[in-house]
Design an enzyme around this catalytic site. Structure first.
Site, short mmCIF file in Angstrom:
data_model
loop_
_atom_site.label_atom_id
_atom_site.label_comp_id
_atom_site.label_asym_id
_atom_site.label_seq_id
_atom_site.Cartn_x
_atom_site.Cartn_y
_atom_site.Cartn_z
N HIS A 143 81.75 -94.08 -0.81
CA HIS A 143 82.68 -93.41 -1.74
C HIS A 143 83.27 -94.43 -2.71
O HIS A 143 83.27 -94.22 -3.93
CB HIS A 143 83.77 -92.73 -0.91
CG HIS A 143 84.88 -92.11 -1.70
ND1 HIS A 143 85.07 -90.75 -1.78
CD2 HIS A 143 85.89 -92.67 -2.42
CE1 HIS A 143 86.13 -90.49 -2.52
NE2 HIS A 143 86.66 -91.65 -2.91
N GLU A 144 83.77 -95.55 -2.18
CA GLU A 144 84.39 -96.56 -3.04
C GLU A 144 83.35 -97.28 -3.90
O GLU A 144 83.63 -97.63 -5.05
CB GLU A 144 85.17 -97.57 -2.19
CG GLU A 144 86.30 -96.95 -1.37
CD GLU A 144 87.29 -96.16 -2.20
OE1 GLU A 144 87.53 -96.53 -3.38
OE2 GLU A 144 87.82 -95.15 -1.69
N HIS A 147 82.85 -95.14 -6.84
CA HIS A 147 83.90 -95.37 -7.84
C HIS A 147 83.56 -96.58 -8.70
O HIS A 147 83.72 -96.56 -9.92
CB HIS A 147 85.24 -95.62 -7.14
CG HIS A 147 85.99 -94.37 -6.76
ND1 HIS A 147 86.15 -93.29 -7.60
CD2 HIS A 147 86.65 -94.05 -5.61
CE1 HIS A 147 86.86 -92.36 -7.00
NE2 HIS A 147 87.19 -92.79 -5.78
N GLU A 194 87.26 -87.91 -7.65
CA GLU A 194 87.20 -88.02 -6.19
C GLU A 194 86.06 -87.18 -5.63
O GLU A 194 85.40 -87.57 -4.66
CB GLU A 194 88.54 -87.60 -5.57
CG GLU A 194 89.65 -88.61 -5.72
CD GLU A 194 89.31 -89.94 -5.05
OE1 GLU A 194 88.92 -89.93 -3.88
OE2 GLU A 194 89.42 -90.97 -5.73
#
Length: 369
Positions: A143-144, A147, A194
């Site tokens: 997930h990060e 980003h 997100e």
């Protein structure tokens, strides 16, 4: 794990299972349409890089880096080595050219973030590390990394700065109003970002149940034996469709100050994407490449974003969204629909004609006189 279990630098890992890699993947492949359209437009702006390099001198980025370097633990082969392996693996699967530094900071609140203007840095809290198992944590690291690949860290840093600035100038009515309008718009975009990063986490972990468990634990803590993914998703369905127009308004007010969507909503959105043709095409190797990013049309991206919002409104079971859809379709009796909505949207309207209850009734305690 990744298909050959080996980092390009020669760093070897023992794969727990085979996972697909996505060479040259563009972040456009997994980004939510609303997130993607904003990013495409910003990347096309002339002088965009210059503006943000100028801003970097105003924002406390260097201070943040020094803070984490001095008061957190940097992930490496010698510190939190299992997280280091996950980070290298996530960057390998998403084909990130540079592995961002990652820190673990002491905080019982489960959280993770990717910030930075010049170079992204990833920060995870001890509360999150202690809460999640290996596969759940792998989805978070992915997930990060998502980003970082999308460039979200730039806008997250600006959002943090503007939120702090809004508190400092709260005593100036117009100044605070202008900043909070910008913060509100950034939060709406960031909530969509997100959802994009959740998709990146799934591409890295390639285990939708692990992604769901992670979101469920963030909502309810480390009591997995007391929780059920299917029941958790049913909560999302109830949240989306339940209540009347008053609840619809409260939902909007509740989400406005948040930078993240509610966890049940994130779980439902991720499940829907995991079952979509878009996800299957990526897994089959058919996805947007970074080499094509410069050819992306801003107008096409905005049309996709508008179509996505329209589809969400049309498919939503929320009473307010249903009312908007009906009005767009030419349904009449607006006043009656709104009145019934605020008195129980799902309750049938009283009959216009018919027998009325004329029997006297006994007064009950609490009756209005």
């Amino acid at each position: 794990m990744s298909d050959d279990g080996r980092e390009q630098t020669g760093h070897e890992r023992v794969p727990s299972r085979q996972r697909r890699r996505f060479p040259g993947i563009s972040s456009r492949a997994y980004e939510h349409p609303a997130d993607r359209s904003a990013l495409v437009a910003l990347r096309k702006l002339s002088g965009f890089d210059t503006v943000f390099k100028t801003l970097s001198g105003l924002l406390p980025e260097r201070s943040l880096r020094l803070l984490f370097l001095s008061d957190s633990v940097r992930v490496s082969e010698r510190q939190f080595s299992h997280l280091n392996d996950m980070l290298l693996d996530a960057c390998y699967i998403l084909d990130l050219e540079k592995v961002p530094p990652m820190y673990v900071t002491q905080d019982p609140q489960p959280n993770a973030m990717c910030i930075g203007l010049d170079e992204p840095i990833i920060v995870v809290t001890t509360g999150l590390v202690e809460l999640l198992d290996e596969e759940e944590m792998r989805a978070v690291v992915g997930h990060e990394a998502g980003h970082a690949l999308s460039g979200h860290s730039v806008y997250r840093t600006i959002l943090l700065f503007l939120t702090t600035l809004a508190l400092k100038v709260a005593w100036i009515p117009l100044g605070n109003l202008a900043i909070m309008a910008l913060v509100t718009a950034l939060r709406e975009w960031f909530r969509k970002s997100e959802l994009s990063a959740d998709r990146a986490g799934l591409l890295v972990g390639q285990d939708v149940r692990a992604s769901m468990r992670g979101l469920m634990k963030i909502a309810g803590g480390n009591h997995l034996h007391e929780m059920n993914v299917d029941a958790f998703l049913e909560q999302a369905e109830e949240y989306d469709s339940g209540g009347d127009l008053r609840d619809s308004v409260l939902k909007i007010l509740n989400v406005l100050p948040r930078s993240h969507p509610f966890t049940t909503v994130r779980a439902a959105e991720l499940k829907k994407w995991a079952e979509s043709r878009d996800y299957q095409r990526i897994m089959d190797g058919h996805y947007a490449r970074r080499t094509e990013d410069k050819e992306t049309s801003v107008s096409d991206s905005f049309r996709e974003s508008a179509a996505s919002y329209a589809s969400d409104v049309k498919s939503s079971k929320d009473p307010l969204m249903k009312l908007v859809t009906d009005l767009a379709g030419g349904a009449g009796d607006l006043g009656g629909r709104v009145r019934r909505g605020f008195n129980g949207f799902t309750s049938p309207a009283p009959p216009k004609d018919g027998p009325r209850d004329t029997e006297p009734r006994d007064e009950q305690p609490g009756d209005e006189q």
